[in-house]
Design a protein around this motif. Structure first.
Motif, PDB file in Angstrom:
ATOM      1  N   VAL A  46     -31.961 -42.031 -17.245  1.00  0.00           N
ATOM      2  CA  VAL A  46     -30.653 -41.885 -16.604  1.00  0.00           C
ATOM      3  C   VAL A  46     -30.824 -42.007 -15.096  1.00  0.00           C
ATOM      4  O   VAL A  46     -31.551 -41.232 -14.477  1.00  0.00           O
ATOM      5  N   ASP A  47     -30.161 -42.987 -14.494  1.00  0.00           N
ATOM      6  CA  ASP A  47     -30.252 -43.224 -13.057  1.00  0.00           C
ATOM      7  C   ASP A  47     -28.977 -42.743 -12.388  1.00  0.00           C
ATOM      8  O   ASP A  47     -27.884 -43.263 -12.639  1.00  0.00           O
ATOM      9  N   GLY A  48     -29.103 -41.735 -11.525  1.00  0.00           N
ATOM     10  CA  GLY A  48     -27.936 -41.127 -10.902  1.00  0.00           C
ATOM     11  C   GLY A  48     -27.173 -42.069 -10.009  1.00  0.00           C
ATOM     12  O   GLY A  48     -25.929 -42.066 -10.001  1.00  0.00           O
ATOM     13  N   LEU A  51     -25.155 -44.495 -12.141  1.00  0.00           N
ATOM     14  CA  LEU A  51     -24.036 -43.786 -12.764  1.00  0.00           C
ATOM     15  C   LEU A  51     -22.936 -43.503 -11.751  1.00  0.00           C
ATOM     16  O   LEU A  51     -21.740 -43.636 -12.067  1.00  0.00           O
ATOM     17  N   ARG A  55     -19.251 -44.722 -12.504  1.00  0.00           N
ATOM     18  CA  ARG A  55     -18.251 -43.746 -12.946  1.00  0.00           C
ATOM     19  C   ARG A  55     -17.407 -43.171 -11.813  1.00  0.00           C
ATOM     20  O   ARG A  55     -16.303 -42.700 -12.054  1.00  0.00           O
ATOM     21  N   VAL A  96     -18.717 -37.842 -18.721  1.00  0.00           N
ATOM     22  CA  VAL A  96     -20.173 -37.938 -18.682  1.00  0.00           C
ATOM     23  C   VAL A  96     -20.749 -36.920 -19.662  1.00  0.00           C
ATOM     24  O   VAL A  96     -20.119 -35.906 -19.963  1.00  0.00           O
ATOM     25  N   ASN A  97     -21.939 -37.202 -20.169  1.00  0.00           N
ATOM     26  CA  ASN A  97     -22.614 -36.214 -20.991  1.00  0.00           C
ATOM     27  C   ASN A  97     -23.509 -35.346 -20.102  1.00  0.00           C
ATOM     28  O   ASN A  97     -23.546 -35.519 -18.889  1.00  0.00           O
ATOM     29  N   ASP A  99     -26.820 -35.086 -19.636  1.00  0.00           N
ATOM     30  CA  ASP A  99     -27.860 -35.760 -18.872  1.00  0.00           C
ATOM     31  C   ASP A  99     -27.261 -36.590 -17.742  1.00  0.00           C
ATOM     32  O   ASP A  99     -27.811 -36.650 -16.635  1.00  0.00           O
ATOM     33  N   GLU A 100     -26.127 -37.233 -18.021  1.00  0.00           N
ATOM     34  CA  GLU A 100     -25.484 -38.038 -16.984  1.00  0.00           C
ATOM     35  C   GLU A 100     -24.938 -37.158 -15.868  1.00  0.00           C
ATOM     36  O   GLU A 100     -25.063 -37.505 -14.685  1.00  0.00           O
ATOM     37  N   ARG A 101     -24.349 -36.049 -16.236  1.00  0.00           N
ATOM     38  CA  ARG A 101     -23.833 -35.138 -15.211  1.00  0.00           C
ATOM     39  C   ARG A 101     -24.959 -34.657 -14.308  1.00  0.00           C
ATOM     40  O   ARG A 101     -24.841 -34.641 -13.078  1.00  0.00           O
ATOM     41  N   ALA A 103     -27.787 -36.086 -13.725  1.00  0.00           N
ATOM     42  CA  ALA A 103     -28.315 -37.181 -12.899  1.00  0.00           C
ATOM     43  C   ALA A 103     -27.418 -37.456 -11.699  1.00  0.00           C
ATOM     44  O   ALA A 103     -27.902 -37.722 -10.591  1.00  0.00           O
ATOM     45  N   VAL A 104     -26.093 -37.387 -11.897  1.00  0.00           N
ATOM     46  CA  VAL A 104     -25.162 -37.602 -10.794  1.00  0.00           C
ATOM     47  C   VAL A 104     -25.287 -36.473  -9.769  1.00  0.00           C
ATOM     48  O   VAL A 104     -25.302 -36.710  -8.549  1.00  0.00           O
TER      49      VAL A 104
END
Length: 548
Positions: A46-48, A51, A55, A96-97, A99-101, A103-104
């Motif tokens: 996951v790349d912040g 993303l 998003r 976002v899920n 992991d995505e949250r 990463a952001v």
């Protein structure tokens, strides 16, 4: 008792009922407080940055000066950015899920975070230290902003005056009754907030900062991998110490394996996983006796010290202090346990640290014999010579000095129960929120040089063993039998609140709330000394964000 006073005590029952109306927010509240979504290991795929542009940039469009509208005009802590992303999710603006949250939040914290010096005075709110009474530097800002949330909350954000002005407008949109509440209805609140106070916030907490520019340029490549000497303190239980080994897992993810022991003989072995934000903000997670613990630590600017607080994820009032120093960082005396010695007496004292070499010195009036010695711990039998002057002493081992206090005293003159004002919360009874206890300790003080207790020169000796009791705080508490219903205090000074919900045995079947006097009693030779604190046992906290 007047009907008005009784009606005032109905408010906890009313609040509890209103809490049911917002109980749907409980899961979100826990998500935004200290759940693993902010601390567990992030997926390496996951790349912040990607993303963020996928998003977030659709609404926060690029600006002519670079960056993205609104977002690039703000700097925050990891918790601050986490709250922002969750609010965007709650309002349906982004999906976002976990992991995505994470990463952001990591990307935003690294690119638009705060430097260590900018968070230093407000770490208590990040660490969720209980029963803190703030002393804001600007009393007028405390009225404008601190009446609804902590003063630390706005102090941990950075914006220019125009962006602070926009935040005021956002508040009014989100909370339309804001201008009609106490301390705003009697003034031209919006006009003042968008002019004088927006400018003041921009001056006190500006977007542009030399400290952050320098930190981004030079401080973001920290690597805490290695062996660390750990000392800490858990209120109600005491000192602990040990060794932690930190290993890098990639992408600013780390694992810490530690083995700790308490003064009372208890052992704590564990493993935590953490993510490092902004080059120094350690946010970790571990488990202990079935409880999930969150770690909120800060790496020092030179990378040699990792300190902060760990806390129970469900009851953040429960926790302990943590200080770790690199084993290869040079000599350091981290703790003296216990930190006091009575004049004319002998007792065993432990000195804890790193590379402890050289002569042990407790200052004038103290002799000692070494019982055991290593590079990380020295045990001595220390004797304070009869007739020595009381007061604070500087303890040293070789060239390193203890930065805390060590006191000689002839007697304990007063006992203060800390915290002097505390809050506990009912809970359980089938509900999602557990009771929130309160921990008390009895601290002994010596009368000091003026010979008079309870004056400014009193010497804080330290925490003493005590026996504990609780009673009704005032006449109203006595009439409502608060001490009977609100909970119990154990032998370690830990108050456990009663369960939540309507109690038919109480007046108007109210909740098990109350106002209590907590008394700690210490035996000093043949004298009995007591101190008292005030405890408010209240209803559950249904919304508990990362920064209150």
């Amino acid at each position: 008792m007047t009907l008005i006073l009784k009606f005032e005590r109905m408010w906890p029952l009313i609040i509890a009922f209103l809490g049911l109306l917002v109980s749907a927010c409980q899961d979100v509240s826990k998500e935004t407080s200290s759940r693993p979504s902010q601390t567990a290991i992030a997926e390496q795929t996951v790349d912040g940055a990607s993303l963020f542009h996928q998003r977030c940039a659709a609404c926060h469009s690029p600006t002519d000066t670079g960056g993205n509208s609104r977002i690039s005009q703000v700097r925050k802590t990891p918790e601050g950015w986490f709250m922002t992303v969750v609010r965007m999710e709650r309002e349906g603006r982004v999906v976002v899920n976990r992991d995505e949250r994470r990463a952001v939040v990591k990307y935003l914290s690294d690119s638009q975070g705060l430097a260590p010096v900018e968070t230093a005075d407000f770490r208590y709110i990040l660490e969720k230290r209980p029963n803190i009474i703030e002393s804001p530097a600007d009393p007028e800002l405390a009225v404008m902003c601190g009446r609804c949330h902590s003063n630390a909350r706005y102090s941990l954000q950075r914006r220019d005056a125009d962006e602070w002005r926009k935040l005021v407008s956002f508040h009014v949109v989100q909370f339309p009754t804001l201008e009609y509440q106490t301390m705003s209805a009697e003034r031209r609140w919006f006009e003042e907030a968008t002019t004088e106070f927006a400018s003041r916030l921009g001056e006190n907490f500006p977007l542009q900062s030399t400290a952050w520019d320098n930190w981004r340029a030079n401080g973001m490549d920290a690597n805490p991998s290695g062996q660390w000497r750990v000392v800490g303190y858990e209120p109600g239980k005491g000192r602990y110490e040990g060794i932690a080994t930190i290993s890098a897992l990639g992408g600013d993810n780390y694992q810490a394996v530690f083995a700790l022991s308490y003064t009372d003989g208890d052992a704590w072995k564990g493993r935590s996983e953490a993510l490092l934000y902004s080059g120094y903000e350690w946010r970790g997670r571990n488990e202990r006796n079935g409880a999930v613990l969150r770690e909120v630590y800060a790496l020092s600017e030179d990378g040699s010290r990792l300190s902060g607080r760990w806390l129970d994820i469900d009851r953040d009032e429960r926790g302990g202090d943590w200080t770790a120093v690199r084993m290869d960082a040079g000599d350091s005396l981290l703790a003296v346990d216990p930190p006091y010695l009575r004049i004319g007496k002998t007792r065993e004292i432990r000195l804890l640290g790193v590379a402890l070499e050289g002569i042990v010195d407790f200052g004038p009036g103290v002799k000692h014999e070494i019982v055991s010695r290593s590079a990380t711990e020295i045990v001595v039998n220390a004797t304070s010579v009869a007739g020595s002057s009381q007061g604070l002493r500087q303890v040293s081992v070789g060239s390193t000095e203890f930065q805390g206090s060590f006191s000689l005293y002839d007697r304990v003159d007063t006992i203060k129960v800390i915290p002097e004002n505390a809050v506990a919360r009912v809970g359980g009874a089938g509900g999602k929120l557990l009771p929130v206890p309160a921990q008390f300790e009895a601290v002994g003080y010596n009368r000091g040089a003026d010979g008079k207790p309870n004056t400014e020169d009193d010497i804080r000796i330290g925490v003493f063993p005590a026996t504990w009791s609780h009673s009704d705080f005032d006449e109203l508490a006595t009439e409502l039998e608060d001490a009977r219903f609100a909970g119990q205090i154990d032998n370690n000074g830990r108050f456990q609140p009663a369960v939540a919900g309507i109690n038919p045995d109480r007046y108007i079947s109210t909740n098990n709330v109350g106002v209590l006097a907590i008394t700690g009693t210490v035996i000093d030779d043949d004298r009995e000394l007591s101190g008292t604190a005030r405890l408010v046992v209240t209803v559950q906290r249904f919304i508990n964000p990362p920064i209150n």
